[in-house]
Design an enzyme around this catalytic site. Structure first.
Site, short mmCIF file in Angstrom:
data_model
loop_
_atom_site.label_atom_id
_atom_site.label_comp_id
_atom_site.label_asym_id
_atom_site.label_seq_id
_atom_site.Cartn_x
_atom_site.Cartn_y
_atom_site.Cartn_z
N LYS A 116 -3.65 23.53 -11.74
CA LYS A 116 -4.56 24.59 -12.19
C LYS A 116 -6.01 24.07 -12.18
O LYS A 116 -6.93 24.79 -11.79
CB LYS A 116 -4.20 25.07 -13.60
CG LYS A 116 -2.92 25.89 -13.68
CD LYS A 116 -2.99 27.21 -12.91
CE LYS A 116 -3.93 28.22 -13.52
NZ LYS A 116 -3.85 29.54 -12.83
N TYR B 92 1.52 20.74 -13.58
CA TYR B 92 1.03 22.12 -13.74
C TYR B 92 -0.47 22.13 -14.01
O TYR B 92 -1.24 22.78 -13.30
CB TYR B 92 1.78 22.82 -14.88
CG TYR B 92 1.09 24.08 -15.37
CD1 TYR B 92 0.92 25.18 -14.53
CD2 TYR B 92 0.56 24.16 -16.66
CE1 TYR B 92 0.26 26.33 -14.97
CE2 TYR B 92 -0.10 25.30 -17.10
CZ TYR B 92 -0.24 26.38 -16.25
OH TYR B 92 -0.91 27.51 -16.68
N THR C 265 -6.20 28.09 -17.52
CA THR C 265 -5.57 27.67 -18.78
C THR C 265 -6.38 26.59 -19.49
O THR C 265 -7.10 25.82 -18.85
CB THR C 265 -4.15 27.13 -18.46
OG1 THR C 265 -3.65 26.43 -19.59
CG2 THR C 265 -4.16 26.15 -17.29
N ASP C 266 -6.20 26.50 -20.81
CA ASP C 266 -6.84 25.41 -21.57
C ASP C 266 -6.22 24.05 -21.24
O ASP C 266 -6.80 23.02 -21.56
CB ASP C 266 -6.76 25.67 -23.09
CG ASP C 266 -5.35 25.79 -23.65
OD1 ASP C 266 -4.37 25.72 -22.87
OD2 ASP C 266 -5.21 25.94 -24.88
N GLU C 267 -5.04 24.06 -20.59
CA GLU C 267 -4.36 22.79 -20.33
C GLU C 267 -5.13 21.90 -19.36
O GLU C 267 -4.89 20.70 -19.29
CB GLU C 267 -2.92 23.04 -19.83
CG GLU C 267 -2.17 23.87 -20.85
CD GLU C 267 -0.66 23.96 -20.66
OE1 GLU C 267 -0.07 23.05 -20.06
OE2 GLU C 267 -0.09 24.96 -21.12
P1 NAD Z 1 4.25 33.83 -14.92
O1 NAD Z 1 4.93 32.63 -14.39
O2 NAD Z 1 4.95 34.69 -15.94
O3 NAD Z 1 3.86 34.81 -13.72
C1 NAD Z 1 3.33 34.34 -12.52
C2 NAD Z 1 3.44 35.45 -11.49
O4 NAD Z 1 2.88 34.99 -10.25
C3 NAD Z 1 4.88 35.86 -11.19
O5 NAD Z 1 4.98 37.27 -11.14
C4 NAD Z 1 5.16 35.26 -9.80
O6 NAD Z 1 6.10 35.99 -9.04
C5 NAD Z 1 3.77 35.31 -9.19
N1 NAD Z 1 3.59 34.31 -8.11
C6 NAD Z 1 3.96 32.99 -8.13
N2 NAD Z 1 3.62 32.41 -6.96
C7 NAD Z 1 3.01 33.36 -6.20
C8 NAD Z 1 2.42 33.37 -4.92
N3 NAD Z 1 2.40 32.26 -4.16
N4 NAD Z 1 1.88 34.52 -4.46
C9 NAD Z 1 1.91 35.64 -5.21
N5 NAD Z 1 2.46 35.70 -6.43
C10 NAD Z 1 2.99 34.57 -6.93
O7 NAD Z 1 2.85 33.31 -15.48
P2 NAD Z 1 1.94 33.90 -16.66
O8 NAD Z 1 2.32 33.25 -17.92
O9 NAD Z 1 1.90 35.38 -16.55
O10 NAD Z 1 0.53 33.29 -16.23
C11 NAD Z 1 -0.36 34.00 -15.37
C12 NAD Z 1 -1.60 33.18 -15.14
O11 NAD Z 1 -2.21 32.88 -16.40
C13 NAD Z 1 -1.31 31.82 -14.49
O12 NAD Z 1 -2.33 31.56 -13.57
C14 NAD Z 1 -1.35 30.83 -15.64
O13 NAD Z 1 -1.76 29.57 -15.20
C15 NAD Z 1 -2.38 31.48 -16.54
N6 NAD Z 1 -2.25 31.19 -17.98
C16 NAD Z 1 -1.06 31.34 -18.62
C17 NAD Z 1 -0.97 31.12 -19.99
C18 NAD Z 1 0.32 31.32 -20.75
O14 NAD Z 1 0.39 31.00 -21.95
N7 NAD Z 1 1.36 31.88 -20.16
C19 NAD Z 1 -2.10 30.72 -20.70
C20 NAD Z 1 -3.32 30.58 -20.00
C21 NAD Z 1 -3.38 30.82 -18.65
P1 TYD Z 2 5.59 26.16 -23.55
O1 TYD Z 2 5.90 27.52 -24.07
O2 TYD Z 2 6.40 25.61 -22.43
O3 TYD Z 2 4.03 26.15 -23.21
P2 TYD Z 2 3.05 24.89 -22.83
O4 TYD Z 2 3.87 23.71 -22.50
O5 TYD Z 2 2.35 25.44 -21.62
O6 TYD Z 2 2.16 24.70 -24.02
O7 TYD Z 2 5.70 25.14 -24.75
C1 TYD Z 2 4.94 25.30 -25.96
C2 TYD Z 2 5.19 24.09 -26.81
O8 TYD Z 2 6.56 24.12 -27.25
C3 TYD Z 2 5.01 22.78 -26.08
O9 TYD Z 2 4.44 21.82 -26.98
C4 TYD Z 2 6.42 22.37 -25.70
C5 TYD Z 2 7.26 22.93 -26.84
N1 TYD Z 2 8.64 23.36 -26.47
C6 TYD Z 2 9.72 22.93 -27.25
O10 TYD Z 2 9.55 22.21 -28.26
N2 TYD Z 2 10.96 23.34 -26.89
C7 TYD Z 2 11.20 24.13 -25.79
O11 TYD Z 2 12.38 24.42 -25.49
C8 TYD Z 2 10.09 24.57 -25.02
C9 TYD Z 2 10.28 25.43 -23.80
C10 TYD Z 2 8.81 24.16 -25.39
#
Ligand code: NAD
Ligand code: TYD
Length: 351
Positions: free
Chosen positions: A162, A158, A132-134
């Site tokens: 990561k 988080y 992630t960019d975070e």
């Molecule tokens: P998500 O929480 O929707 O899905 C995570 C999945 O991993 C779930 O299916 C969960 O059951 C599984 N999981 C959790 N712990 C596990 C373990 N110990 N062993 C096996 N499986 C396990 O997350 P997402 O949004 O789909 O993100 C997927 C990946 O992409 C993550 O690594 C996250 O850090 C990264 N990412 C997410 C975003 C975003 O905006 N959602 C952006 C950039 C990177």
């Molecule tokens: P989120 O979807 O949780 O992603 P991330 O924290 O990984 O960027 O949140 C996106 C942005 O929205 C973040 O600045 C937090 C804000 N946010 C709210 O303002 N209200 C909410 O209920 C949630 C879940 C997030």
């Protein structure tokens, strides 16, 4: 075949579905099926012999070793993680366990398998780590966007977990020669997004007549990418990325949270107007800010574009319209994910 971890979650499921739509190469999905993992995300693959779902933990080294030996994948793509910042604030332990210890155990199982492969397969093998960019921390309004050489300065449990996993992946390449690739992507949105995250939460709360919670002043900025564009970037990096390299993935779509809220409300006003004729923006409620809330993320994706020719297919306007429409078209999915566990979380976070 390829092994996808976390393939029942939001991005992983989109990746598996898209992979099997464009390839015939089989997929093994390894997923612990935590609250965020949902077999319904992969329902359209039921009966498809190219896909196998295994419930298990990336931290279970014996299980992973067994799966690798049995299926002989040419690549492992690691999506598995605890992924929600607010949950990491309430309880960081699971994040340390899965994102750090789990990734370590996964790397060790993969290293054992990879080092025993015949030379040709060993050279072709890839471990792609999805991050992630975070991990880069927070930007001010005028800072340049994150590049692959930006400092790693995570601020939440988080993002720290990561960042730690990214460091492990890097070290396994430099020390053991494991052929790794890492992608650091901006905020995703799209189908199958669990409604604890901002965009799906706004959609489901709007439709349920509930408040739309905006943290703090709503001026925090995120850089949004449609999930299928993230998936195409991962396929491209897997295909042609240089070993040991990091690729930032983003769509040049910086938006303030409050603008996202207004966009979603306006789309719903158009596509599913409220019965009382009032605009959805009337449901906006400002709530206490997230502790340590990062102000701005922005991704500079020029390396991925210039080296590998990747570009996103969607603009924010096309992607967000598709997303809102998907939630309107899938009320069963929406109602099933709002289980008792989901309600407990909403109560804990927003009460
Ligand atoms: P998500 O929480 O929707 O899905 C995570 C999945 O991993 C779930 O299916 C969960 O059951 C599984 N999981 C959790 N712990 C596990 C373990 N110990 N062993 C096996 N499986 C396990 O997350 P997402 O949004 O789909 O993100 C997927 C990946 O992409 C993550 O690594 C996250 O850090 C990264 N990412 C997410 C975003 C975003 O905006 N959602 C952006 C950039 C990177
Ligand atoms: P989120 O979807 O949780 O992603 P991330 O924290 O990984 O960027 O949140 C996106 C942005 O929205 C973040 O600045 C937090 C804000 N946010 C709210 O303002 N209200 C909410 O209920 C949630 C879940 C997030």
């Amino acid at each position: 075949m390829i092994l996808v971890t976390g393939g029942a979650g939001f991005i992983g499921a989109n990746f598996v579905l898209d992979w099997l739509a464009v390839h015939d190469e089989p997929v093994i999905t390894l997923d612990k099926l935590t609250y965020a993992g949902n077999v319904e995300n992969l329902q359209t693959l039921q009966g498809d012999t190219r896909h196998t779902l295994v419930q298990g933990d990336i931290g279970d080294r014996d299980l992973v070793a067994k799966l690798l030996a049995q299926h002989q994948p040419r690549a492992v793509i690691n999506f598995a993680a605890e992924s929600h910042v607010d949950r990491s604030i309430h309880g960081p332990g699971d994040f340390i366990q899965t994102n750090i210890v789990g990734t370590f155990n996964l790397l060790e199982a993969v290293r054992g398998y990879w080092s025993g492969l015949p030379a040709e397969q060993k050279e072709a093998f890839r471990f792609l780590h999805v991050s992630t960019d975070e991990v880069y921390g927070s930007l001010t309004k005028d800072d340049p966007a994150f590049t692959e050489s930006s400092h790693i300065e995570p601020n939440s449990p988080y993002s720290a977990s990561k960042a730690a996993s990214d460091h492990l992946v890097r070290a396994w390449h430099h020390t053991y020669g494991l052929p790794v690739l890492t992608t650091n992507c901006s905020n995703n949105y799209g189908p199958y997004h669990f409604p604890e995250k901002l965009i799906p939460l706004l959609i489901v709360n709007s439709l349920a007549g509930k408040p739309l919670p905006v943290y703090g002043d709503g001026q925090q900025i995120r850089d949004w990418l449609y999930v299928k564009d993230h998936c195409s970037a991962i396929r491209r990096v897997l295909e042609a990325g240089r070993l040991g390299e990091v690729y930032n993935v983003g769509g040049w779509n910086e938006k303030a949270n409050i603008d996202i809220v207004h966009t979603v409300c306006a789309l719903l006003d158009e596509l599913r107007p409220r019965a009382d004729g009032q605009p959805y923006k009337n449901q906006i409620t400002y709530v206490t800010d997230r502790p340590g809330h990062d102000r701005r993320y922005a991704i500079d994706a020029r390396k991925l574009e210039s080296e590998l020719g990747w570009k996103p297919a969607e603009t924010f306007e096309t992607g967000i319209r598709k997303t809102v429409q998907w939630y309107l078209d899938n009320p069963d999915w929406v109602s099933h994910v709002q289980s008792g566990a989901y309600r407990d979380w909403v109560q804990k976070q927003y009460a």
